[in-house]
Design a protein around this motif. Structure first.
Motif, short mmCIF file in Angstrom:
data_model
loop_
_atom_site.label_atom_id
_atom_site.label_comp_id
_atom_site.label_asym_id
_atom_site.label_seq_id
_atom_site.Cartn_x
_atom_site.Cartn_y
_atom_site.Cartn_z
N PHE A 214 6.79 2.25 1.39
CA PHE A 214 5.42 1.75 1.24
C PHE A 214 4.98 1.09 2.54
CE2 PHE A 214 8.56 -1.24 -0.18
CZ PHE A 214 8.15 -2.47 0.30
N ALA A 215 3.76 0.61 2.59
CA ALA A 215 3.29 -0.11 3.78
C ALA A 215 2.80 -1.50 3.35
CB ALA A 215 2.17 0.66 4.45
N VAL A 216 2.94 -2.50 4.22
CA VAL A 216 2.42 -3.83 3.89
C VAL A 216 1.50 -4.31 5.01
CG1 VAL A 216 4.34 -4.58 2.45
CG2 VAL A 216 4.44 -5.02 4.88
N SER A 217 0.51 -5.13 4.61
CA SER A 217 -0.44 -5.66 5.59
C SER A 217 0.03 -7.03 6.08
CB SER A 217 -1.81 -5.81 4.93
OG SER A 217 -1.71 -6.78 3.91
N LYS A 218 -0.67 -7.58 7.06
CA LYS A 218 -0.31 -8.92 7.57
C LYS A 218 -0.52 -9.95 6.47
CE LYS A 218 -1.03 -12.14 11.37
NZ LYS A 218 0.34 -12.11 11.85
N ALA A 219 0.37 -10.94 6.41
CA ALA A 219 0.23 -12.00 5.41
C ALA A 219 -1.04 -12.80 5.69
CB ALA A 219 1.44 -12.92 5.47
N GLU A 220 -1.77 -13.14 4.62
CA GLU A 220 -2.95 -13.98 4.80
C GLU A 220 -2.86 -15.11 3.78
OE1 GLU A 220 -5.99 -11.29 2.34
OE2 GLU A 220 -5.36 -10.40 4.24
N VAL A 221 -3.47 -16.26 4.11
CA VAL A 221 -3.35 -17.38 3.18
C VAL A 221 -4.45 -17.28 2.11
CG1 VAL A 221 -2.35 -18.88 4.93
CG2 VAL A 221 -4.80 -18.97 4.51
N LEU A 222 -4.20 -17.93 0.97
CA LEU A 222 -5.17 -17.91 -0.12
C LEU A 222 -6.04 -19.17 -0.03
CD1 LEU A 222 -2.64 -16.78 -2.86
CD2 LEU A 222 -4.39 -15.38 -1.79
N TYR A 223 -7.33 -18.99 0.12
CA TYR A 223 -8.24 -20.14 0.25
C TYR A 223 -8.75 -20.57 -1.11
CZ TYR A 223 -8.33 -18.72 5.15
OH TYR A 223 -7.98 -18.40 6.43
N ILE B 74 0.85 -1.19 0.00
CA ILE B 74 0.00 0.00 0.00
C ILE B 74 0.89 1.25 0.00
CG2 ILE B 74 -1.84 1.18 1.28
CD1 ILE B 74 -2.17 -1.67 2.72
N VAL B 75 0.41 2.30 -0.66
CA VAL B 75 1.14 3.57 -0.62
C VAL B 75 1.18 4.05 0.83
CG1 VAL B 75 1.09 5.98 -1.35
CG2 VAL B 75 0.52 4.17 -2.96
N ASN B 76 2.34 4.50 1.31
CA ASN B 76 2.47 4.92 2.70
C ASN B 76 1.72 6.24 2.93
OD1 ASN B 76 3.27 5.18 5.32
ND2 ASN B 76 5.35 5.81 4.86
N ASP B 77 0.78 6.24 3.91
CA ASP B 77 0.01 7.47 4.17
C ASP B 77 0.17 7.90 5.63
OD1 ASP B 77 -1.36 5.47 5.40
OD2 ASP B 77 -3.34 5.99 4.60
N SER B 78 1.26 7.50 6.28
CA SER B 78 1.44 7.89 7.68
C SER B 78 1.89 9.35 7.76
CB SER B 78 2.49 6.99 8.33
OG SER B 78 3.79 7.50 8.08
N PRO B 79 1.82 9.96 8.96
CA PRO B 79 2.26 11.36 9.07
C PRO B 79 3.73 11.57 8.70
CG PRO B 79 1.00 10.70 11.00
CD PRO B 79 1.19 9.47 10.20
N LEU B 80 4.53 10.50 8.70
CA LEU B 80 5.95 10.66 8.34
C LEU B 80 6.22 10.25 6.89
CD1 LEU B 80 7.62 9.20 11.59
CD2 LEU B 80 7.23 11.60 11.02
N ALA B 81 5.15 10.07 6.12
CA ALA B 81 5.31 9.56 4.75
C ALA B 81 6.15 10.49 3.89
CB ALA B 81 3.94 9.39 4.11
N GLY B 82 6.93 9.88 2.99
CA GLY B 82 7.65 10.64 1.99
C GLY B 82 8.92 11.33 2.47
N GLN B 83 9.30 11.10 3.75
CA GLN B 83 10.49 11.81 4.26
C GLN B 83 11.78 11.03 4.03
OE1 GLN B 83 9.91 13.04 8.33
NE2 GLN B 83 7.92 13.97 7.89
N GLU B 84 11.65 9.70 3.86
CA GLU B 84 12.88 8.89 3.79
C GLU B 84 13.06 8.16 2.47
OE1 GLU B 84 12.40 6.45 7.23
OE2 GLU B 84 12.81 8.09 8.61
N GLY B 85 11.94 7.92 1.76
CA GLY B 85 12.03 7.13 0.53
C GLY B 85 12.23 7.99 -0.69
N LYS B 86 12.74 7.37 -1.75
CA LYS B 86 12.95 8.07 -3.01
C LYS B 86 11.73 7.85 -3.91
CE LYS B 86 16.64 7.80 -6.45
NZ LYS B 86 17.83 7.00 -6.73
N TYR B 87 11.18 6.61 -3.86
CA TYR B 87 10.02 6.26 -4.70
C TYR B 87 8.83 6.01 -3.79
CZ TYR B 87 14.00 5.22 -7.71
OH TYR B 87 15.17 5.29 -8.41
#
Length: 609
Positions: A385-394, A317-330
């Motif tokens: 970016f941000a990632v969610s918890k891994a979930e299995v595919l049913y 997911i695109v990072n939308d936290s209050p600190l977003a965009g301060q450290e990454g290039k892309y």
């Protein structure tokens, strides 16, 4: 007319994790004179990527070639982890035989069984190399018996059961056919390869046929297809068509612009290559694994097994936290999308899907390790970016019943820890299949367990066994849904306001649990700063400063002692996060946060549930 090409042998090296495949390839390269005598050579020279070097694992299969007694031996080093099993399955199509490496102490392990089964299904002859015979606790004779039992379990034919055994120490660079005879080099292994691995066959007069088994990617020339010439001759500037066994409608005319063969660690440009040669072809933009390049007169695809399906998925997911965009290039969704699509060029076991939300992508892979290596590569390249918890595919069966991916887990633990491991895995819906004695005071347990029961377990496992346990898992098809599993017993410590963490605030917060941050780190409301001992989440104020009064007590100015923070690796973060949390990944930091940052909205959504 079918002919043999006696001056070539194609062989893959397969084994369980850490049994010494890459080190063995190192020695074969050194002793065949690939390096100059005074050349400085790195250890495990085939593991070329940074993450492979740091973790000591092989992720991508690699090609190399050595000359021995006038015969060119093409060697493919393959990964041992189950998550990269897709790599092993396809390279076996390029070779005429395999060297199965088995540790002289551990014996055959789950992944040994997996890779051996694939080789036997393709009717490939096997040379068994018992490695690490110079280990103090080595037991080569028993391991030979265990390997033969494994062959029988997998219904090997009589010819396959007659396989030669070579005893080696890849580290010392020696091999022998008889344990009583000491040898100084790897000659017995080289000779066994020439005697026992059949020479490649094909019809040099027929139309060209090259099956692409691996894709390499290079910034300058784009995609490079690697495969074996099955029939005919392949030349530079030749017109060929691309066809595919699984896509009957595919038919595309292309031209071969450059052709390479392997020599040691380098690719060498050649004008043409004959049957049995392993070649790399560049200049074809739209080339995929499983494609066959044929002469236009007679386009016939070579059959190719489908790659195993992914079993686990995460949202990027695109990072939308209050600190977003301060450290990454892309940081934008376009950047992330392009990077994920580029990964599909080389990784066949990966799937990327767009979701209803334009800022999120669903990425599916073979396991947690598979996806965490992708995340680590992306953050090193400057992505945020941000990632969610891994979930299995049913899946669903014909009757509409829910099926979930199952795994076989093989656990070797010191006897005194077997109770706690059985208890924890049973809570995660694991069924104990068998229990027996392994050597050296260890118990070997075999479980059948849902894949989701293993998500987030490895950290607990290391703690429970004080770092002495070994856990190996292997995918075991789909089974009926086993019911809900509660993952984490402890809640999170959540920062109450944005600011910078201060020693005084952290000192008060550390009584509530274990902290993940230290003084001076930036925090924001809704960020997870630690783990509590209780089941529910607790909000703490780590930015709180001490109110100054004009009365002084005798102990007021003593230094506040902070317990050292717990530093989580990427895997531990992915294991730790709950379904209502995200992991914010930047080139400099890993931060765990709640999906809903606002405390009031967060409580409302919990009530709705």
């Amino acid at each position: 007319m079918i002919q043999k090409r006696n001056d070539v042998r194609n062989v893959a090296i397969i084994a369980h994790v850490d049994h010494g495949k890459t080190t063995l390839v190192d020695e074969l390269l050194k002793q065949s004179g690939v390096f100059r005598e005074n050349q400085a050579v790195a250890e495990r020279v085939m593991d070329s990527n940074d993450i492979e070097r740091e973790r000591g694992i092989t992720i991508l299969s690699k090609n190399t070639a050595v000359m021995y007694k006038g015969t060119k031996i093409n060697i493919i080093d393959t990964p041992g982890h189950a998550d990269f099993g897709g790599e092993v399955e396809r390279v076996l199509k390029m070779v005429n035989g395999v060297i199965l490496v088995v540790d002289a102490f551990e014996g055959p392990m789950p992944q040994t069984k997996f890779v051996l089964r694939k080789a036997l299904e393709l009717d490939l002859p096997v040379i068994c190399c018992v490695n690490k015979v110079d280990r103090p606790e080595a037991r080569p004779e028993q391991v030979v018996d265990e390997v033969l039992e494994l062959f029988m379990d997998l219904d090997a034919s009589d010819e396959q059961l007659d396989c030669p055994f070579v005893f080696a120490s890849a580290k010392a660079g020696t091999a022998t056919l008889n344990l009583t005879v000491k040898n100084k080099d790897m000659t017995p292994l080289f000779d066994t390869i020439l005697d026992y691995i059949p020479a490649p066959e094909g019809d040099p007069e027929a139309g060209t046929q090259v099956l692409i088994s691996t894709i390499d990617y290079n910034e300058y020339v784009g995609r490079i297809g690697v495969g074996k010439v099955d029939n005919g001759i392949v030349k530079v500037n030749q017109e060929v068509v691309i066809v595919n066994h699984h896509e009957p409608d595919k038919l595309k005319k292309v031209k071969i612009s450059k052709l390479y063969e392997y020599d040691g660690l380098n690719k060498i440009e050649v004008k043409e290559a004959g049957i049995g040669s392993i070649v790399a072809i560049s200049g074809i933009a739209d080339i995929h694994i499983g494609d066959t390049l044929c002469s236009p007169e007679n386009p016939a695809p070579i059959p190719f097994q489908k790659i195993s399906e992914p079993t686990i998925a995460m949202h990027f997911i695109v990072n939308d936290s209050p600190l977003a965009g301060q450290e990454g290039k892309y940081v934008t969704s376009r950047h992330i999308r392009d990077r994920l699509m580029r990964e599909l060029n080389t990784d066949v076991s990966l799937r990327v899907e767009e979701t209803e939300n334009t800022d999120a992508f669903k990425v599916s892979g073979r396991g947690e390790l598979h996806l965490s290596v992708l995340i680590e590569n992306m953050r090193r390249e400057g992505y945020e970016f941000a990632v969610s918890k891994a979930e299995v595919l049913y899946k669903e069966d014909e009757k509409g019943k829910r099926l979930e991916p199952m795994e076989l887990a093989y656990v070797d633990v010191p006897d005194e820890f077997s109770g706690v491991v059985i208890q924890k895995l049973s809570e995660r819906k694991g069924e104990l299949r068998s229990m027996g004695q392994a050597s050296g005071g260890y118990t070997r347990l075999e479980f059948s367990i849902p894949s989701r029961g293993l998500i987030g377990y490895r950290g607990d496992f290391l703690t429970d066994t004080k770092g002495n346990g070994i856990l190996n898992t292997i995918f075991d098809g789909y089974g009926p849904y086993k019911g809900d599993i509660s993952y984490r017993k402890q809640g999170s410590l959540i920062a109450f306001e944005a600011g910078e963490a201060i020693t005084y605030g952290l000192f008060n917060a550390q009584e509530r649990g274990t902290l993940f941050i230290g003084p001076g780190e930036k925090v924001y409301a809704g960020m997870v700063v630690g783990q509590t001992g209780k089941a529910e989440d607790i909000e703490v104020n780590v930015c709180k400063t001490k109110h100054l009064t004009n009365t002084r007590s005798s102990s007021a100015d003593e230094a506040l002692r902070l317990v050292p923070k717990r530093i989580l690796s990427l895997e531990q973060c992915l294991d730790f996060i709950e379904t209502d949390e995200l992991l914010e990944v930047t080139p400099k930091n890993l931060r765990i946060r709640k999906k809903i940052l606002d405390p009031t909205l967060r409580k409302r959504s919990q009530f709705r549930k």
